[in-house]
Design a protein around this motif. Structure first.
Motif, PDB file in Angstrom:
ATOM      1  N   GLU A   1      74.489  40.478  39.453  1.00 26.15           N
ATOM      2  CA  GLU A   1      74.098  40.861  40.817  1.00 26.15           C
ATOM      3  C   GLU A   1      73.267  39.762  41.478  1.00 26.15           C
ATOM      4  O   GLU A   1      73.430  39.477  42.673  1.00 26.15           O
ATOM      5  N   VAL A   2      72.384  39.138  40.720  1.00 24.39           N
ATOM      6  CA  VAL A   2      71.558  38.051  41.263  1.00 24.39           C
ATOM      7  C   VAL A   2      72.436  36.888  41.712  1.00 24.39           C
ATOM      8  O   VAL A   2      72.227  36.314  42.786  1.00 24.39           O
ATOM      9  N   THR A   3      73.420  36.528  40.891  1.00 27.51           N
ATOM     10  CA  THR A   3      74.284  35.402  41.256  1.00 27.51           C
ATOM     11  C   THR A   3      75.133  35.732  42.487  1.00 27.51           C
ATOM     12  O   THR A   3      75.403  34.847  43.311  1.00 27.51           O
ATOM     13  N   ARG A   4      75.523  36.977  42.619  1.00 30.84           N
ATOM     14  CA  ARG A   4      76.272  37.365  43.818  1.00 30.84           C
ATOM     15  C   ARG A   4      75.394  37.267  45.066  1.00 30.84           C
ATOM     16  O   ARG A   4      75.843  36.802  46.117  1.00 30.84           O
TER      17      ARG A   4
ATOM     18  N   ILE B   1      73.806  31.373  50.003  1.00 32.89           N
ATOM     19  CA  ILE B   1      74.165  29.968  50.183  1.00 32.89           C
ATOM     20  C   ILE B   1      75.395  29.794  51.065  1.00 32.89           C
ATOM     21  O   ILE B   1      75.435  28.943  51.951  1.00 32.89           O
ATOM     22  N   THR B   2      76.416  30.627  50.839  1.00 34.94           N
ATOM     23  CA  THR B   2      77.695  30.441  51.532  1.00 34.94           C
ATOM     24  C   THR B   2      77.905  31.396  52.693  1.00 34.94           C
ATOM     25  O   THR B   2      78.779  31.167  53.538  1.00 34.94           O
ATOM     26  N   GLY B   3      77.131  32.494  52.714  1.00 29.61           N
ATOM     27  CA  GLY B   3      77.316  33.487  53.764  1.00 29.61           C
ATOM     28  C   GLY B   3      78.416  34.479  53.471  1.00 29.61           C
ATOM     29  O   GLY B   3      78.691  35.378  54.269  1.00 29.61           O
ATOM     30  N   THR B   4      79.048  34.361  52.291  1.00 24.28           N
ATOM     31  CA  THR B   4      80.105  35.301  51.908  1.00 24.28           C
ATOM     32  C   THR B   4      79.865  35.809  50.496  1.00 24.28           C
ATOM     33  O   THR B   4      79.311  35.092  49.646  1.00 24.28           O
ATOM     34  N   LEU B   5      80.276  37.037  50.245  1.00 27.85           N
ATOM     35  CA  LEU B   5      80.195  37.598  48.911  1.00 27.85           C
ATOM     36  C   LEU B   5      81.382  37.136  48.084  1.00 27.85           C
ATOM     37  O   LEU B   5      82.488  36.970  48.608  1.00 27.85           O
ATOM     38  N   PRO B   6      81.192  36.945  46.763  1.00 27.65           N
ATOM     39  CA  PRO B   6      82.330  36.570  45.914  1.00 27.65           C
ATOM     40  C   PRO B   6      83.327  37.715  45.844  1.00 27.65           C
ATOM     41  O   PRO B   6      82.953  38.884  45.857  1.00 27.65           O
TER      42      PRO B   6
END
Length: 369
Positions: A242-245, A251-256
């Motif tokens: 969850e932290v990495t998501r 950083i990117t403005g989008t969820l993986p």
């Protein structure tokens, strides 16, 4: 509540998360000049009995006096934790339960540590973000302190009949109101409510049986710690995912994208392996103190094959995680002190927290403050 509500109605741009973070940051700044002295439940009961006149020994009275002086002089505070809160609610006598809460109110300054799992999440976030600084990850704040009313976590009204901006103002005003609530008020409000049935005795029995079954497989404390670290990693790997998501979105403005259960399981598997490896590296143990301390204590019991895990150990280990990682002095029971300060753990030296069990030793530490 009404004045707070009016104030928050005028700042709809401030999110609930931002408001809570500002409250925690302001509290951390306020506490910065003070030393944190963690008392486990044994010591809070001693202090309660001194106030009640049940204990009258000179050393006991001196203990209460010096703690009061340190707190009133702005030099220290004695925070609560969710473990202490749970043990207070186990007290069956309402009069002594309120009396315990009152002395905690006085010496804690209304301050508690955030719950254990939230601290683990905070430590994981700081650790993971720190590894990704080159990618533009920010430096998250280390904010372990909260107020007593939120000892079990932050709650607020939701899904009300009001529009979104009004509900947000109500939520922030509710947090401001709860922020000032004392522990004795909370205990009085709960009345005679008891904690749910204790599952720790049965869990200790199961773990002891498993430890005995595999005792012959253990060759060193390092190996034993590695086995326990694997178990801790399995429990908290989903939190790291969850932290990495969250970090990717930041950083990117989008969820993986998540393709399904298989992708989720693979992410958890990878983080389980990574966390178990990280915990076994000496340089990372300061970054993940809550996991390291809890893992170390469980490994200590398992490695000492003549020692049995007791039901009370689960809360005692949480006391140790609270005190050793975030406080300057830890006053506790002799058994827990012996485990935490043993040379093969040296948790007191690693985290710079002084530990005492006897009142005479506690006084010596406090007089040095």
């Amino acid at each position: 509540m009404m004045s707070a509500l009016q104030r928050h109605l005028g700042s709809p741009d401030v999110t609930l998360e931002t408001h809570v973070r500002r409250c925690h940051a302001a509290l951390a700044e306020e506490l910065q000049p003070r030393r944190a002295i963690y008392l486990d439940t044994k010591y809070w009961i001693i202090l309660r009995d001194i106030v009640a006149g049940v204990r009258t020994a000179d050393s006991e009275i001196e203990l209460l006096d010096i703690l009061r002086r340190l707190v009133s002089a702005g030099k220290a505070f004695c925070p609560l934790s969710e473990s202490t809160f749970a043990e207070i609610l186990k007290q069956s006598d309402e009069r002594t339960r309120i009396a315990t809460a009152e002395i905690i109110d006085e010496l804690s300054l209304g301050v508690s540590l955030i719950p254990y799992e939230q601290r683990v999440a905070m430590e994981l976030r700081i650790f993971i973000y720190d590894q990704c600084r080159d990618l533009g990850a920010p430096g998250p704040l280390r904010l372990p302190w909260t107020k007593l009313s939120y000892v079990l976590g932050v709650i607020h009204p939701h899904e009300t009949v009001f529009d979104a901006s009004t509900e947000l103002a109500i939520q922030k005003a509710f947090i401001d109101h709860m922020w000032s609530m004392s522990l004795s008020q909370m205990v009085d409000t709960l009345g005679g409510k008891q904690m749910s049935p204790d599952w720790h005795p049965r869990l200790a029995e199961q773990i002891n049986a498993g430890n005995a079954k595999h005792a012959d497989e253990l060759r060193s404390f390092r190996q034993t710690y590695s086995i326990e670290a694997q178990g801790a990693a399995e429990v908290f790997a989903h939190m790291a995912v969850e932290v990495t998501r969250d970090l990717q979105k930041l950083i990117t403005g989008t969820l993986p994208s998540v393709a399904g259960d298989a992708t989720e399981a693979e992410a958890v598997r990878i983080w389980t392996k990574m966390l178990s490896t990280v915990l076994c590296h000496e340089k990372h143990k300061s970054s993940l103190p809550s996991l390291h301390i809890n893992t170390s204590l469980h490994a200590s019991v398992r490695w000492n094959k003549a020692q049995q895990l007791r039901a009370n150990d689960f809360e005692d280990f949480r006391h140790a995680c609270s005190a050793l990682a975030y406080c300057d002095i830890f006053l506790t029971e002799r058994r827990l002190m012996a485990m935490a300060t043993a040379n093969h753990l040296a948790l007191d030296r690693h985290y710079g927290c002084k530990v005492a069990a006897a009142i005479s030793d506690a006084l010596a530490l406090l007089h040095a403050e």
